[in-house]
Design a protein around this motif. Structure first.
Motif, PDB file in Angstrom:
ATOM      1  N   ALA A 113       0.834  -1.206   0.000  1.00 26.15           N
ATOM      2  CA  ALA A 113       0.000   0.000   0.000  1.00 26.15           C
ATOM      3  C   ALA A 113       0.865   1.251   0.000  1.00 26.15           C
ATOM      4  CB  ALA A 113      -0.930  -0.014   1.213  1.00 26.15           C
ATOM      5  N   THR A 114       1.922   1.263   0.820  1.00 22.34           N
ATOM      6  CA  THR A 114       2.817   2.420   0.877  1.00 22.34           C
ATOM      7  C   THR A 114       3.499   2.650  -0.458  1.00 22.34           C
ATOM      8  OG1 THR A 114       3.215   2.016   3.231  1.00 22.34           O
ATOM      9  CG2 THR A 114       4.796   3.413   2.074  1.00 22.34           C
ATOM     10  N   ALA A 115       3.982   1.574  -1.061  1.00 18.23           N
ATOM     11  CA  ALA A 115       4.658   1.704  -2.348  1.00 18.23           C
ATOM     12  C   ALA A 115       3.716   2.257  -3.406  1.00 18.23           C
ATOM     13  CB  ALA A 115       5.216   0.348  -2.788  1.00 18.23           C
ATOM     14  N   ARG A 116       2.473   1.797  -3.409  1.00 20.91           N
ATOM     15  CA  ARG A 116       1.517   2.295  -4.406  1.00 20.91           C
ATOM     16  C   ARG A 116       1.304   3.803  -4.271  1.00 20.91           C
ATOM     17  NH1 ARG A 116      -3.088  -1.919  -6.103  1.00 20.91           N
ATOM     18  NH2 ARG A 116      -1.984  -3.873  -5.764  1.00 20.91           N
ATOM     19  N   VAL A 117       1.115   4.263  -3.042  1.00 20.57           N
ATOM     20  CA  VAL A 117       0.868   5.688  -2.837  1.00 20.57           C
ATOM     21  C   VAL A 117       2.101   6.504  -3.190  1.00 20.57           C
ATOM     22  CG1 VAL A 117       0.316   7.450  -1.119  1.00 20.57           C
ATOM     23  CG2 VAL A 117      -0.884   5.267  -1.076  1.00 20.57           C
ATOM     24  N   VAL A 118       3.268   6.064  -2.723  1.00 23.71           N
ATOM     25  CA  VAL A 118       4.499   6.817  -2.970  1.00 23.71           C
ATOM     26  C   VAL A 118       4.843   6.831  -4.455  1.00 23.71           C
ATOM     27  CG1 VAL A 118       6.984   6.847  -2.533  1.00 23.71           C
ATOM     28  CG2 VAL A 118       5.393   6.422  -0.657  1.00 23.71           C
ATOM     29  N   GLN A 119       4.651   5.706  -5.128  1.00 19.62           N
ATOM     30  CA  GLN A 119       4.997   5.622  -6.546  1.00 19.62           C
ATOM     31  C   GLN A 119       4.030   6.416  -7.417  1.00 19.62           C
ATOM     32  OE1 GLN A 119       4.719   1.414  -7.016  1.00 19.62           O
ATOM     33  NE2 GLN A 119       6.854   1.010  -6.524  1.00 19.62           N
ATOM     34  N   ALA A 120       2.744   6.273  -7.163  1.00 22.71           N
ATOM     35  CA  ALA A 120       1.740   6.741  -8.124  1.00 22.71           C
ATOM     36  C   ALA A 120       1.269   8.166  -7.895  1.00 22.71           C
ATOM     37  CB  ALA A 120       0.534   5.798  -8.093  1.00 22.71           C
ATOM     38  N   ALA A 121       1.190   8.609  -6.649  1.00 23.88           N
ATOM     39  CA  ALA A 121       0.565   9.904  -6.376  1.00 23.88           C
ATOM     40  C   ALA A 121       1.248  11.066  -7.097  1.00 23.88           C
ATOM     41  CB  ALA A 121       0.502  10.155  -4.871  1.00 23.88           C
ATOM     42  N   PRO A 122       2.589  11.194  -7.047  1.00 25.70           N
ATOM     43  CA  PRO A 122       3.211  12.336  -7.749  1.00 25.70           C
ATOM     44  C   PRO A 122       2.952  12.315  -9.253  1.00 25.70           C
ATOM     45  CG  PRO A 122       4.741  11.341  -6.175  1.00 25.70           C
ATOM     46  CD  PRO A 122       3.583  10.407  -6.296  1.00 25.70           C
ATOM     47  N   SER A 189       6.579  -3.230  -5.379  1.00 26.61           N
ATOM     48  CA  SER A 189       5.676  -3.295  -4.236  1.00 26.61           C
ATOM     49  C   SER A 189       5.855  -4.598  -3.469  1.00 26.61           C
ATOM     50  CB  SER A 189       4.221  -3.159  -4.699  1.00 26.61           C
ATOM     51  OG  SER A 189       3.983  -1.880  -5.244  1.00 26.61           O
ATOM     52  N   ALA A 190       6.049  -5.693  -4.181  1.00 29.55           N
ATOM     53  CA  ALA A 190       6.247  -6.982  -3.509  1.00 29.55           C
ATOM     54  C   ALA A 190       7.506  -6.958  -2.651  1.00 29.55           C
ATOM     55  CB  ALA A 190       6.328  -8.099  -4.542  1.00 29.55           C
ATOM     56  N   ILE A 191       8.581  -6.377  -3.169  1.00 31.49           N
ATOM     57  CA  ILE A 191       9.815  -6.278  -2.391  1.00 31.49           C
ATOM     58  C   ILE A 191       9.599  -5.383  -1.171  1.00 31.49           C
ATOM     59  CG2 ILE A 191      12.174  -5.383  -2.426  1.00 31.49           C
ATOM     60  CD1 ILE A 191      12.366  -6.291  -5.332  1.00 31.49           C
ATOM     61  N   ALA A 192       8.898  -4.250  -1.362  1.00 29.77           N
ATOM     62  CA  ALA A 192       8.648  -3.335  -0.246  1.00 29.77           C
ATOM     63  C   ALA A 192       7.824  -4.005   0.847  1.00 29.77           C
ATOM     64  CB  ALA A 192       7.926  -2.079  -0.754  1.00 29.77           C
ATOM     65  N   ALA A 193       6.805  -4.758   0.445  1.00 29.58           N
ATOM     66  CA  ALA A 193       5.959  -5.433   1.435  1.00 29.58           C
ATOM     67  C   ALA A 193       6.760  -6.467   2.216  1.00 29.58           C
ATOM     68  CB  ALA A 193       4.773  -6.094   0.735  1.00 29.58           C
ATOM     69  N   ARG A 194       7.603  -7.235   1.539  1.00 28.72           N
ATOM     70  CA  ARG A 194       8.403  -8.264   2.214  1.00 28.72           C
ATOM     71  C   ARG A 194       9.468  -7.636   3.107  1.00 28.72           C
ATOM     72  NH1 ARG A 194       9.017 -13.358  -1.835  1.00 28.72           N
ATOM     73  NH2 ARG A 194       6.923 -13.284  -2.728  1.00 28.72           N
ATOM     74  N   LEU A 195      10.039  -6.537   2.635  1.00 33.56           N
ATOM     75  CA  LEU A 195      11.066  -5.871   3.429  1.00 33.56           C
ATOM     76  C   LEU A 195      10.466  -5.298   4.715  1.00 33.56           C
ATOM     77  CD1 LEU A 195      13.935  -4.821   3.804  1.00 33.56           C
ATOM     78  CD2 LEU A 195      13.307  -2.820   2.420  1.00 33.56           C
ATOM     79  N   VAL A 218      12.926 -11.845   0.733  1.00 35.24           N
ATOM     80  CA  VAL A 218      12.636 -10.447   0.398  1.00 35.24           C
ATOM     81  C   VAL A 218      12.983 -10.157  -1.060  1.00 35.24           C
ATOM     82  CG1 VAL A 218      13.291  -8.054   0.867  1.00 35.24           C
ATOM     83  CG2 VAL A 218      12.874  -9.628   2.767  1.00 35.24           C
ATOM     84  N   LEU A 219      14.085 -10.723  -1.526  1.00 38.76           N
ATOM     85  CA  LEU A 219      14.571 -10.417  -2.879  1.00 38.76           C
ATOM     86  C   LEU A 219      14.060 -11.387  -3.935  1.00 38.76           C
ATOM     87  CD1 LEU A 219      18.284  -9.454  -2.114  1.00 38.76           C
ATOM     88  CD2 LEU A 219      16.313  -7.948  -2.394  1.00 38.76           C
ATOM     89  N   ALA A 220      13.155 -12.278  -3.562  1.00 34.16           N
ATOM     90  CA  ALA A 220      12.624 -13.238  -4.536  1.00 34.16           C
ATOM     91  C   ALA A 220      11.987 -12.568  -5.749  1.00 34.16           C
ATOM     92  CB  ALA A 220      11.628 -14.177  -3.851  1.00 34.16           C
ATOM     93  N   PRO A 221      11.271 -11.419  -5.606  1.00 37.91           N
ATOM     94  CA  PRO A 221      10.686 -10.779  -6.797  1.00 37.91           C
ATOM     95  C   PRO A 221      11.707 -10.035  -7.653  1.00 37.91           C
ATOM     96  CG  PRO A 221       9.470 -10.205  -4.779  1.00 37.91           C
ATOM     97  CD  PRO A 221      10.779 -10.794  -4.363  1.00 37.91           C
ATOM     98  N   LEU A 222      12.994 -10.026  -7.250  1.00 38.11           N
ATOM     99  CA  LEU A 222      13.998  -9.239  -7.980  1.00 38.11           C
ATOM    100  C   LEU A 222      14.147  -9.651  -9.438  1.00 38.11           C
ATOM    101  CD1 LEU A 222      15.841  -6.874  -7.390  1.00 38.11           C
ATOM    102  CD2 LEU A 222      17.656  -8.481  -6.802  1.00 38.11           C
ATOM    103  N   PRO A 223      14.142 -10.961  -9.768  1.00 35.01           N
ATOM    104  CA  PRO A 223      14.220 -11.315 -11.197  1.00 35.01           C
ATOM    105  C   PRO A 223      13.065 -10.738 -12.017  1.00 35.01           C
ATOM    106  CG  PRO A 223      14.723 -13.226  -9.836  1.00 35.01           C
ATOM    107  CD  PRO A 223      14.241 -12.155  -8.905  1.00 35.01           C
ATOM    108  N   GLY A 224      11.866 -10.730 -11.427  1.00 28.72           N
ATOM    109  CA  GLY A 224      10.736 -10.126 -12.131  1.00 28.72           C
ATOM    110  C   GLY A 224      10.934  -8.643 -12.325  1.00 28.72           C
ATOM    111  N   LEU A 225      11.495  -7.970 -11.311  1.00 25.82           N
ATOM    112  CA  LEU A 225      11.791  -6.543 -11.419  1.00 25.82           C
ATOM    113  C   LEU A 225      12.815  -6.291 -12.523  1.00 25.82           C
ATOM    114  CD1 LEU A 225      11.347  -3.740  -9.904  1.00 25.82           C
ATOM    115  CD2 LEU A 225      13.491  -4.259  -8.744  1.00 25.82           C
ATOM    116  N   SER A 226      13.837  -7.128 -12.545  1.00 24.21           N
ATOM    117  CA  SER A 226      14.873  -6.981 -13.569  1.00 24.21           C
ATOM    118  C   SER A 226      14.305  -7.223 -14.970  1.00 24.21           C
ATOM    119  CB  SER A 226      16.013  -7.957 -13.286  1.00 24.21           C
ATOM    120  OG  SER A 226      16.987  -7.905 -14.302  1.00 24.21           O
ATOM    121  N   ALA A 227      13.475  -8.257 -15.089  1.00 26.10           N
ATOM    122  CA  ALA A 227      12.905  -8.574 -16.400  1.00 26.10           C
ATOM    123  C   ALA A 227      12.015  -7.436 -16.901  1.00 26.10           C
ATOM    124  CB  ALA A 227      12.102  -9.872 -16.315  1.00 26.10           C
TER     125      ALA A 227
END
Length: 577
Positions: A113-122, A189-195, A218-227
């Motif tokens: 939720a935090t990542a969504r607001v921080v990323q999208a609002a601006p 967002s997945a990384i932020a939630a796990r962190l 925590v870093l499991a979604p990193l390959p998806g982020l990289s891709a």
């Protein structure tokens, strides 16, 4: 998320700044008109000079247009920043406020939720300005293309033939970029939630020696982020070289055709300057790859933010609690299911008005869940919760917040100073009332030792867990309410201090209904009644002295005190209150 949700969010955001936005659009349109006039004025000045005519007037007009354009640029930048800032602040407040209405009901992890607001609002806040600027630029380019046709029809034709190819490349890019950006934001967002969950349990992770395993989780979604990032860069790279090749080639061909026109006498030398100026303006619409990328990013983020706002919050009631009733609470046939299993199973519980009731049970039996139902921190899947005969879901949320007040085991202290933390949500409270509540919570002594006492900034007031709990208790005690819910709010205190605080609370809240989530036998012994929770139901509601004869009841406290590392007490040395 359906496009309509994103569109509605963008429209409502733009509506919040319609005044500054209208002024900004007016300035942009004026600047665009001056830009369209500049090539004509330049050509007229050169033509007058070549023909030996009076060049003063066109030169003066050209200078005025250039100066006015510069002035407008200086006005547009701060006005746009102000509009975006105001829209962003409103959007963040709306999003966070909506999330807070869910309490524990939200299905989104806090990190996501935090990542969504921080990323999208601006980006969402600035998209209206970006789109307005792009539309005006596109309109200016279309007009410039029309003027290019008017000056030299062959030059205009050559440029027009390149437009479909640019449109095709741009449409393909923005569609692919939106999908790639959505995947990128989702992985972030997945990384932020796990962190966030890992940081919350950092001590447990370190004690268990599972740091490496938790890091991998925590870093499991990193390959998806990289891709997703690679896909985005590949799209941008492929589109950029196509446009960077296509646009200059088009410009060279247009200028070559216009040059042949001058050589053949079809157009004059001054007209070549006008063609050059309008070619640059018309090309502006073909080289907006950065704008397209920004729009793709914002579209993905706005859709994720709109998903939050599309989730309906808890319904607000319209009834009012009877004014004179003292705070009887009844839970009737209450069922709450989590992760496919019933945590509370048709639970029945009555808290007599004016009594103190300890809620006890093994870890994971739903004690905090029961406590949260009274003030609608969460809602049951079925059943009813009543306050003085009125279902709590039929009361206005603001009124329910005044009637039911909470103190938690780990209170979040909010405000500029310690005084603000105690009066949070009730700035009208007198300082004398704050001090009295702090004394009842045994917080006054350590508060006065702080550098500025009650006026000490929270950032400069380091406190232990027990001291924070006492501030949270004072915050609850300073509020007049029908029901007080203390959710393990004295767990950080030593036995002697807890006894003193409990006695002070009992005296101050005499005649008020109190539900105390208890893990210590001594705490339960000081209450009028004990509600023993097991298997999703209340198995007994009786005084502590009666229940203490049951081995299973004593085992509840033995287990809790073993987990906390504190010695067990028989609960008999303190008189019932």
């Amino acid at each position: 998320m359906a496009p309509d949700g994103s569109r509605a969010l963008l429209l409502s955001t733009a509506a919040r700044v319609r005044g500054p936005l209208a002024a900004l659009v007016t300035l942009m349109v004026t600047r665009a008109l001056l830009g369209l006039a500049t090539p004509t004025l330049l050509a007229a000045s050169v033509k007058a000079a070549l023909d030996g005519g009076d060049a003063v007037r066109p030169v003066a007009l050209l200078g005025a247009a250039v100066m006015m354009s510069g002035l407008l640029d200086a006005m547009i930048a701060p006005l746009g920043a102000s509009a975006v800032g105001r829209a962003g602040a409103w959007l963040q407040l709306r999003s966070v406020g909506h999330l807070l209405t869910f309490g524990h009901r939200s299905s989104l992890p806090p990190g996501d939720a935090t990542a969504r607001v921080v990323q999208a609002a601006p980006g969402t806040a600035g998209l209206t300005v970006t789109v307005a600027s792009s539309v005006i630029s596109l309109a200016s380019s279309v007009v410039a293309l029309g003027l290019l046709w008017w000056i030299d029809v062959w030059a205009g034709l050559v440029f027009t033939l390149a437009v479909p190819a640019v449109v095709f490349v741009s449409r393909r890019f923005i569609g692919g970029a939106t999908a790639a950006q959505a995947g990128y934001l989702e992985a972030q967002s997945a990384i932020a939630a796990r962190l966030l969950s890992a940081l919350t349990g950092a001590r447990t992770i370190k004690a268990a020696g599972t740091v490496d395993a938790e890091t991998d989780r925590v870093l499991a979604p990193l390959p998806g982020l990289s891709a997703a990032g690679q896909a985005l860069w590949n799209l941008q790279r492929g589109t950029v070289w196509q446009l960077k090749l296509l646009i200059p080639l088009t410009q060279v061909l247009v200028l070559a055709v216009a040059g042949f026109g001058v050589a053949s006498g079809r157009t004059g030398p001054a007209d070549l300057l006008a063609v050059t100026g309008y070619l640059a303006l018309a090309s502006g619409a073909l080289s907006q790859i950065d704008v397209l990328l920004e729009i793709a990013q914002v579209r993905a983020g706005t859709a994720r933010l709109a998903e939050i706002l599309a989730r309906p919050g808890p319904a607000d009631g319209t009834r009012h609690a009877p004014p004179a009733d003292p705070g009887e609470v009844v839970l009737r046939e209450v069922t709450v299911t989590q992760e496919g299993r019933p945590v509370l199973d048709r639970l029945d519980l009555r808290l007599p008005a004016g009594c103190s009731v300890a809620l006890v049970g093994r870890s994971g039996t739903g004690k905090s869940l029961v406590a949260g139902l009274i003030g609608r921190l969460s809602d049951p899947d079925s059943g009813h919760v009543l306050l003085d005969g009125v279902p709590v879901d039929e009361l206005p949320l603001t009124e329910l917040g005044r009637q039911v007040t909470y103190a938690f085991d780990r209170p979040a202290l909010t405000g500029a100073t310690v005084h603000d933390a105690i009066t949070y949500g009730r700035p009208d409270l007198d300082h004398a009332d704050v001090v009295e509540a702090a004394r009842a919570a045994h917080a006054d002594t350590f508060i006065r030792r702080l550098p500025h006492g009650y006026d000490t900034p929270l950032a400069n007031a380091p406190m232990s867990g027990g001291e924070r709990q006492r501030i949270g208790l004072a915050r609850a005690l300073v509020r007049p309410a029908r029901v007080y819910v203390l959710d393990d709010a004295t767990s950080g205190l030593d036995t002697v201090t807890e006894a003193e605080v409990t006695e002070a609370i009992t005296t101050r809240l005499h005649g008020r209904t109190r539900l105390i989530v208890a893990h210590r036998a001594a705490t339960a012994a000081r209450c009028d009644l004990v509600a023993w929770l097991d298997g999703g139901r209340v198995v007994a509601l009786a005084p502590h002295t009666e229940l203490w004869h049951d081995d299973r009841y004593r085992a509840v406290f033995a287990e809790a005190e073993a987990e906390a590392g504190t010695p067990a007490h028989d609960g008999q040395e303190t008189a019932d209150v």
